[in-house]
Design an enzyme around this catalytic site. Sequence first.
Site, PDB file in Angstrom:
ATOM      1  N   SER A 117       0.831  -1.206   0.000  1.00 44.85           N
ATOM      2  CA  SER A 117       0.000   0.000   0.000  1.00 44.85           C
ATOM      3  C   SER A 117       0.863   1.252   0.000  1.00 44.85           C
ATOM      4  O   SER A 117       1.956   1.263   0.575  1.00 44.85           O
ATOM      5  CB  SER A 117      -0.895   0.006   1.248  1.00 44.85           C
ATOM      6  OG  SER A 117      -1.546   1.253   1.396  1.00 44.85           O
ATOM      7  N   TYR A 141      -2.304   0.187  10.017  1.00 44.06           N
ATOM      8  CA  TYR A 141      -2.421  -0.454   8.704  1.00 44.06           C
ATOM      9  C   TYR A 141      -1.170  -0.211   7.871  1.00 44.06           C
ATOM     10  O   TYR A 141      -0.571  -1.157   7.327  1.00 44.06           O
ATOM     11  CB  TYR A 141      -3.647   0.071   7.968  1.00 44.06           C
ATOM     12  CG  TYR A 141      -3.685  -0.347   6.515  1.00 44.06           C
ATOM     13  CD1 TYR A 141      -3.950  -1.664   6.168  1.00 44.06           C
ATOM     14  CD2 TYR A 141      -3.440   0.576   5.496  1.00 44.06           C
ATOM     15  CE1 TYR A 141      -3.973  -2.061   4.838  1.00 44.06           C
ATOM     16  CE2 TYR A 141      -3.461   0.195   4.168  1.00 44.06           C
ATOM     17  CZ  TYR A 141      -3.725  -1.117   3.843  1.00 44.06           C
ATOM     18  OH  TYR A 141      -3.734  -1.510   2.528  1.00 44.06           O
ATOM     19  N   LYS A 145       1.734  -3.035   6.640  1.00 46.99           N
ATOM     20  CA  LYS A 145       2.129  -3.298   5.262  1.00 46.99           C
ATOM     21  C   LYS A 145       3.640  -3.165   5.092  1.00 46.99           C
ATOM     22  O   LYS A 145       4.276  -3.940   4.366  1.00 46.99           O
ATOM     23  CB  LYS A 145       1.392  -2.362   4.308  1.00 46.99           C
ATOM     24  CG  LYS A 145      -0.068  -2.728   4.097  1.00 46.99           C
ATOM     25  CD  LYS A 145      -0.198  -4.103   3.446  1.00 46.99           C
ATOM     26  CE  LYS A 145      -1.628  -4.421   3.067  1.00 46.99           C
ATOM     27  NZ  LYS A 145      -1.747  -5.736   2.400  1.00 46.99           N
TER      28      LYS A 145
END
Length: 319
Positions: A117, A141, A145
């Site tokens: 991402s 998040y 990643k």
Amino acid sequence: MAWLVTGGAGYIGSHVVRAFIEQGIDVVVIDDLSSGHRAFVDEGVPFINGSILDADLLREIFEDHAISGVVHVAGYKYAGVSVTRPLHTYEQNVTGTQVLLGAMSDAGVDRVVFSSSAAVYGTPDTDLVTESTPKSPESPYGESKLIGEWLLRDQGVAAGLAHTSLRYFNVVGSGYPDLFDTSPHNLFPLVFDALLDGRVPRINGDDYDTPDGTCVRDYIHVSDLALSHVAAAHRLDAGEPVEPAYNLGSGDGASVGQIMTAMAEGTGIPFEPEIAPRRPGDPARIVASGELAARDLDWRMRHTLDEMVRSAWAARRGA
């Protein structure tokens, strides 16, 4: 031989699965259906309803199917919500990746394409992000990643894992009338839901230093994204060199104002968006360069913004 697609019943994963099939490559899908949909996976594609946290299940999959590589799309993808659910996010995205890589190693599967991402960059101090832009994730998040990329890197050093990570911002559109984005947090579904409910979509801030005053971001078509996943798998299968990570970016972006205009035209529902205050921390412009991916992964923007909107709306209306 087949490629295993984790999260293959989700919006992005299901498009990846169909891109593989259309290029004559067999696939196997594992998905726990926490956000995916069984109907998104075609009949005839081997489907396993389960979690990548289940090491025994993964071991069975690798024993039962001739897997040559993995496209790892499964994960908890809600950056904002990850702030209030950090442990869940790390379990799904970090522990899940660790368990998957362990099962791959045990089975002798040594190729992986990782769905990363652009959240790994946080809020960069440049308006054109490249792969060398400093990584400064601002949510669990984004951190998860980046850790996933580190796990691939370290397994590459330790065990010869061939790998690459694909980083991208906003994935939109639909390549098929029966596949669509069902996320409760993404811009396109939020706008569609508002219009279908008779509400007016909202723009957060129109006084940024951009041509129309609204934030500029990358928006890429899901089918274009899927094709680059297949291209990356082809390179790994052929033993061709790949970069550790690629940005799948437009190079110029689109503003939220442009999105709203395209939404009104593409849906046939005229509206003037409500202007709300800025959200704290929203930079005026973040756009990624896709030059490396264009060189190696046949990456290009094959769809206009209008096509992205029309395809997404058609799939949403047909649901």
